[in-house]
Design an enzyme around this catalytic site. Structure first.
Site, PDB file in Angstrom:
ATOM      1  N   GLU A 199     -20.124  72.980 -86.224  1.00  0.00           N
ATOM      2  CA  GLU A 199     -19.333  73.861 -87.085  1.00  0.00           C
ATOM      3  C   GLU A 199     -18.545  73.043 -88.102  1.00  0.00           C
ATOM      4  O   GLU A 199     -17.364  73.263 -88.346  1.00  0.00           O
ATOM      5  CB  GLU A 199     -18.402  74.760 -86.263  1.00  0.00           C
ATOM      6  CG  GLU A 199     -17.947  75.995 -87.036  1.00  0.00           C
ATOM      7  CD  GLU A 199     -17.010  76.882 -86.234  1.00  0.00           C
ATOM      8  OE1 GLU A 199     -17.400  78.039 -85.971  1.00  0.00           O
ATOM      9  OE2 GLU A 199     -15.899  76.440 -85.877  1.00  0.00           O
ATOM     10  N   ASP A 203     -12.203  72.840 -84.674  1.00  0.00           N
ATOM     11  CA  ASP A 203     -11.009  72.451 -85.422  1.00  0.00           C
ATOM     12  C   ASP A 203      -9.735  72.376 -84.597  1.00  0.00           C
ATOM     13  O   ASP A 203      -8.639  72.449 -85.138  1.00  0.00           O
ATOM     14  CB  ASP A 203     -10.793  73.447 -86.562  1.00  0.00           C
ATOM     15  CG  ASP A 203     -10.795  74.895 -86.087  1.00  0.00           C
ATOM     16  OD1 ASP A 203     -10.505  75.151 -84.896  1.00  0.00           O
ATOM     17  OD2 ASP A 203     -11.076  75.790 -86.904  1.00  0.00           O
ATOM     18  N   ARG A 209      -0.768  81.053 -85.309  1.00  0.00           N
ATOM     19  CA  ARG A 209       0.519  80.376 -85.391  1.00  0.00           C
ATOM     20  C   ARG A 209       1.243  80.691 -86.704  1.00  0.00           C
ATOM     21  O   ARG A 209       2.453  80.880 -86.725  1.00  0.00           O
ATOM     22  CB  ARG A 209       0.293  78.866 -85.240  1.00  0.00           C
ATOM     23  CG  ARG A 209       1.545  78.024 -85.152  1.00  0.00           C
ATOM     24  CD  ARG A 209       1.168  76.561 -84.982  1.00  0.00           C
ATOM     25  NE  ARG A 209       0.500  76.320 -83.728  1.00  0.00           N
ATOM     26  CZ  ARG A 209       1.102  75.900 -82.614  1.00  0.00           C
ATOM     27  NH1 ARG A 209       2.403  75.682 -82.618  1.00  0.00           N
ATOM     28  NH2 ARG A 209       0.418  75.692 -81.506  1.00  0.00           N
ATOM     29  N   HIS A 259      -2.894  86.195 -82.700  1.00  0.00           N
ATOM     30  CA  HIS A 259      -2.240  85.045 -82.075  1.00  0.00           C
ATOM     31  C   HIS A 259      -1.911  83.927 -83.055  1.00  0.00           C
ATOM     32  O   HIS A 259      -1.234  82.981 -82.703  1.00  0.00           O
ATOM     33  CB  HIS A 259      -3.138  84.451 -80.981  1.00  0.00           C
ATOM     34  CG  HIS A 259      -4.324  83.712 -81.532  1.00  0.00           C
ATOM     35  ND1 HIS A 259      -5.440  84.350 -82.029  1.00  0.00           N
ATOM     36  CD2 HIS A 259      -4.552  82.386 -81.689  1.00  0.00           C
ATOM     37  CE1 HIS A 259      -6.302  83.454 -82.454  1.00  0.00           C
ATOM     38  NE2 HIS A 259      -5.795  82.256 -82.262  1.00  0.00           N
ATOM     39  N   HIS A 317      -2.513  87.843 -76.076  1.00  0.00           N
ATOM     40  CA  HIS A 317      -2.457  86.390 -75.933  1.00  0.00           C
ATOM     41  C   HIS A 317      -1.300  86.032 -75.009  1.00  0.00           C
ATOM     42  O   HIS A 317      -0.254  86.674 -75.013  1.00  0.00           O
ATOM     43  CB  HIS A 317      -2.261  85.750 -77.309  1.00  0.00           C
ATOM     44  CG  HIS A 317      -2.576  84.298 -77.351  1.00  0.00           C
ATOM     45  ND1 HIS A 317      -1.693  83.331 -76.937  1.00  0.00           N
ATOM     46  CD2 HIS A 317      -3.696  83.629 -77.752  1.00  0.00           C
ATOM     47  CE1 HIS A 317      -2.234  82.137 -77.090  1.00  0.00           C
ATOM     48  NE2 HIS A 317      -3.450  82.289 -77.577  1.00  0.00           N
TER      49      HIS A 317
END
Length: 380
Positions: free
Chosen positions: A119, A97, A212, A210, A243
């Site tokens: 996936e 994705d 967003r 991490h 990260h």
């Protein structure tokens, strides 16, 4: 005549999940395997390729510090198209994705090359969360010729979107194939602090964060919750592979300064990360892939997100969605630490994501796509 299959990937999670399929394609006499990396992640991507012995045929090298999502997409379009023209693959394989996936699948579609989506069918039901992954998945599904769904839930999501069921194979998740392969290699820690924790048998809580959509106040709350947990359980070693994004580090790391039972590392190579998961008692994360990997190792997973596109482990009981509320994070981790029966109920739940044969099912489905053979039974 062999058919050329081009696999395009750009991030570490993609590399982990395509690697078993790439190796299975290489072993299949019907296919010639070609690999293209976009370099959306750089160093971490190269580490995974090394573990699986994959040498990319093309490297688009799109990585740049601080670039926007639109910039990544534009670079992948611009740099991949000449490779498609040069190589003329019979199919393009993408996984998951990311921006690499969305751009590569549309670029292949524009060249009338069949797209195979590993996936496929994950859905959170919220186009803005996770962002931009949910949109990337849905866009990719619209141009895909063969959907390799990891679970029956993912297949059902696609069918509800009017995807032809004949184009869907339920394979299990290739991350389990990759995980089992990597754990067997017993790759040692290079960080002396982690090696010592493993030798001593000290209880470890692994944390990754991490996402967003958690940037800003929510992630600062995560930092405060981690500080509270480290102070509440001084015997517990909290390990945070940080990260590299400075937005993440600036939100979380200030709260962890000076805590003697907190180890902050650079991002770990995949082999070391799987070893750390295996050595951990609890996993606290907002990652997608970790929700699939840790249950295979019998580790309870607390997910710092409001929703998930991977509901199967939530239903099975090995994963629990807890959001990003600071107090709830502290409460949920404390419950696992203090309540042995609750811990056992999560640690012993059945992992619904795979049996280590996803790559085999994937290649069989590709053979059927081209009229070369039959699929094997879907993963149940």
């Amino acid at each position: 005549m062999t058919l050329k299959v081009m696999t395009v990937y750009g991030t570490r999670p993609e590399a982990i999940k395509v690697a078993p399929v790439v190796k299975a394609l290489e072993a299949c006499p019907d296919f010639e395997s070609t690999t293209v990396v976009t370099g959306q992640h750089r160093e971490m991507l190269d580490q995974v390729n090394a573990i699986f012995g994959i040498v990319p045929d093309h490297d688009l090298d799109v990585f740049a510090h601080g670039q926007t999502l639109n910039s990544i997409m534009a670079k992948v379009f611009d740099r991949l198209d000449p490779v498609l023209v040069q190589e003329r693959p019979d199919a393009v394989v993408v996984q998951g994705d990311t921006s690499t996936v969305a751009a590569a699948s549309i670029a292949a579609f524009y060249r009338q090359i069949p797209v195979v989506h590993i996936e496929a069918g994950l859905r959170s039901g919220d186009i803005s969360s996770p962002f931009p992954e949910e949109a990337n998945r849905k866009l990719t599904s619209q141009v895909t010729a063969l959907h390799l769904a990891p679970t029956s839930t993912s297949r059902d999501n696609l069918v509800r979107e009017d995807i032809d069921a004949a184009t869907i194979a339920v394979t299990g998740n290739t991350v389990i194939d990759a995980l089992l392969h990597t754990v067997e290699q017993q790759i040692p820690f290079t960080d002396a602090r982690l090696a010592e924790a493993e030798r001593s048998g000290r209880s470890v809580m692994l944390v990754t964060t991490h996402r967003r959509e958690n940037w800003g106040g929510a992630m600062e709350g995560v930092g405060r919750a981690l500080k509270a947990l480290a102070q509440r359980y001084p015997e517990q070693l909290l390990v945070l592979p940080a990260h590299r994004n400075p937005i993440v580090r600036e939100a979380v790391l200030p709260y962890l300064m000076g805590l003697g039972n907190v180890v902050v590392t650079e991002p770990l190579a995949y082999g070391e990360f799987t070893r750390l998961m295996a050595a951990s008692k609890i996993v606290l994360t907002d990652s997608g892939g970790v929700q699939e990997e840790a249950p295979s190792l019998g580790k309870p997973v607390l997910v710092m997100r409001e929703n998930t596109e991977r509901p199967e482990a939530v239903d099975a009981g090995t994963v629990r969605l807890i959001g990003t509320d600071e107090q709830r994070i502290v409460d949920e981790v404390s419950r696992l630490m203090d309540d042995d029966s609750h811990y056992a109920s999560m640690a012993n739940a059945v992992n619904p994501y795979g049996d280590g044969r996803a790559a085999e099912r994937s290649v069989a489905a590709m053979r059927q796509l081209f009229g070369l053979g039959e699929r094997i039974a879907d993963f149940a």
